[in-house]
Write a protein that holds these residues in place. Structure first.
Motif, short mmCIF file in Angstrom:
data_model
loop_
_atom_site.label_atom_id
_atom_site.label_comp_id
_atom_site.label_asym_id
_atom_site.label_seq_id
_atom_site.Cartn_x
_atom_site.Cartn_y
_atom_site.Cartn_z
N ALA A 189 -5.09 1.57 -9.27
CA ALA A 189 -4.86 2.96 -9.67
C ALA A 189 -6.16 3.76 -9.64
CB ALA A 189 -4.24 3.01 -11.06
N ALA A 190 -7.24 3.15 -10.09
CA ALA A 190 -8.54 3.83 -10.07
C ALA A 190 -8.99 4.10 -8.64
CB ALA A 190 -9.58 2.99 -10.81
N HIS A 191 -8.78 3.14 -7.74
CA HIS A 191 -9.12 3.34 -6.33
C HIS A 191 -8.28 4.46 -5.72
CE1 HIS A 191 -11.97 0.14 -5.84
NE2 HIS A 191 -11.11 -0.77 -6.26
N LEU A 192 -6.99 4.48 -6.02
CA LEU A 192 -6.12 5.52 -5.47
C LEU A 192 -6.52 6.90 -5.99
CD1 LEU A 192 -2.64 3.75 -5.60
CD2 LEU A 192 -3.94 4.39 -3.56
N GLU A 193 -6.94 6.98 -7.24
CA GLU A 193 -7.38 8.28 -7.76
C GLU A 193 -8.63 8.76 -7.03
OE1 GLU A 193 -7.64 9.13 -11.86
OE2 GLU A 193 -5.63 8.36 -12.27
N PHE A 226 0.83 -1.20 0.00
CA PHE A 226 0.00 0.00 0.00
C PHE A 226 0.86 1.26 0.00
CE2 PHE A 226 -2.43 3.32 2.22
CZ PHE A 226 -3.46 3.46 1.31
N ALA A 227 1.89 1.28 0.82
CA ALA A 227 2.77 2.45 0.90
C ALA A 227 3.46 2.73 -0.44
CB ALA A 227 3.81 2.26 2.00
N ILE A 228 4.00 1.71 -1.05
CA ILE A 228 4.70 1.88 -2.33
C ILE A 228 3.71 2.23 -3.44
CG2 ILE A 228 6.10 0.71 -4.09
CD1 ILE A 228 7.61 1.53 -1.51
N SER A 229 2.53 1.64 -3.40
CA SER A 229 1.51 1.97 -4.40
C SER A 229 1.12 3.45 -4.31
CB SER A 229 0.27 1.10 -4.20
OG SER A 229 0.59 -0.25 -4.42
N CYS A 230 0.96 3.94 -3.08
CA CYS A 230 0.65 5.37 -2.90
C CYS A 230 1.79 6.24 -3.41
CB CYS A 230 0.37 5.67 -1.43
SG CYS A 230 -1.21 5.01 -0.86
N GLU A 231 3.01 5.83 -3.15
CA GLU A 231 4.17 6.58 -3.65
C GLU A 231 4.16 6.64 -5.17
OE1 GLU A 231 8.96 6.01 -3.85
OE2 GLU A 231 7.94 5.32 -2.05
N THR A 258 4.31 9.69 -7.86
CA THR A 258 5.58 9.89 -8.57
C THR A 258 5.63 9.25 -9.95
OG1 THR A 258 6.58 7.93 -7.55
CG2 THR A 258 6.86 10.04 -6.40
N ALA A 259 4.88 8.17 -10.16
CA ALA A 259 4.89 7.46 -11.44
C ALA A 259 3.52 6.83 -11.70
CB ALA A 259 5.98 6.39 -11.44
N PRO A 260 2.49 7.67 -11.85
CA PRO A 260 1.14 7.14 -12.00
C PRO A 260 0.95 6.23 -13.22
CG PRO A 260 1.17 9.50 -12.43
CD PRO A 260 2.51 9.13 -11.89
N ALA A 261 1.70 6.45 -14.28
CA ALA A 261 1.57 5.59 -15.46
C ALA A 261 1.98 4.16 -15.14
CB ALA A 261 2.40 6.14 -16.61
N VAL A 262 2.98 3.99 -14.28
CA VAL A 262 3.44 2.65 -13.90
C VAL A 262 2.36 1.93 -13.11
CG1 VAL A 262 5.15 1.36 -12.54
CG2 VAL A 262 5.87 3.29 -13.95
N ILE A 263 1.77 2.60 -12.13
CA ILE A 263 0.75 1.95 -11.31
C ILE A 263 -0.50 1.67 -12.14
CG2 ILE A 263 -0.41 3.93 -10.24
CD1 ILE A 263 0.73 0.92 -8.28
N ARG A 264 -0.82 2.57 -13.08
CA ARG A 264 -1.98 2.34 -13.96
C ARG A 264 -1.75 1.13 -14.87
NH1 ARG A 264 -1.66 7.72 -15.85
NH2 ARG A 264 -2.37 9.02 -14.16
N ALA A 265 -0.55 0.99 -15.38
CA ALA A 265 -0.25 -0.14 -16.28
C ALA A 265 -0.16 -1.46 -15.52
CB ALA A 265 1.07 0.13 -17.01
N THR A 266 0.37 -1.42 -14.31
CA THR A 266 0.58 -2.64 -13.54
C THR A 266 -0.68 -3.09 -12.80
OG1 THR A 266 2.86 -1.90 -13.20
CG2 THR A 266 2.13 -3.74 -11.87
N PHE A 267 -1.36 -2.16 -12.17
CA PHE A 267 -2.55 -2.44 -11.35
C PHE A 267 -3.63 -1.42 -11.66
CE2 PHE A 267 1.09 -3.92 -8.80
CZ PHE A 267 0.76 -5.26 -8.69
N PRO A 268 -4.32 -1.54 -12.80
CA PRO A 268 -5.29 -0.52 -13.18
C PRO A 268 -6.45 -0.34 -12.20
CG PRO A 268 -5.35 -2.39 -14.69
CD PRO A 268 -4.19 -2.59 -13.78
N THR A 269 -6.92 -1.40 -11.60
CA THR A 269 -8.02 -1.28 -10.63
C THR A 269 -7.55 -0.54 -9.39
OG1 THR A 269 -9.00 -3.33 -11.45
CG2 THR A 269 -9.73 -2.57 -9.28
#
Length: 68
Positions: free
Chosen positions: A55-59, A33-38, A42-53
């Motif tokens: 990423a949507a929750h974090l947004e 969770f901590a790294i995902s928030c980071e 800092t690199a939203p495209a990476v989290i969107r590509a790796t874990f799109p669901t």
């Protein structure tokens, strides 16, 4: 509760290249969770590509990022 994250999920299954998100994040939920928030900030495209669901929750939780 959803499926647990594994090292292959984080590394993308390709062990020849350096993963974008370190595999150690699969060791503990709080670390993931901590790294995902980071990455959300800092690199939203990476989290969107790796874990799109995720990423949507974090947004929804943290707000949209202004980085690509």
């Amino acid at each position: 509760m959803g499926r647990r994250c594994t090292k292959d999920d984080v590394a993308g299954g390709d062990h020849e290249t350096e993963p974008a998100i370190d595999a150690y994040t699969a060791e503990a939920r709080e670390e993931f969770f901590a790294i995902s928030c980071e990455f959300h900030f800092t690199a939203p495209a990476v989290i969107r590509a790796t874990f799109p669901t995720l990423a949507a929750h974090l947004e929804r939780f943290r707000g949209p990022t202004h980085r690509v």
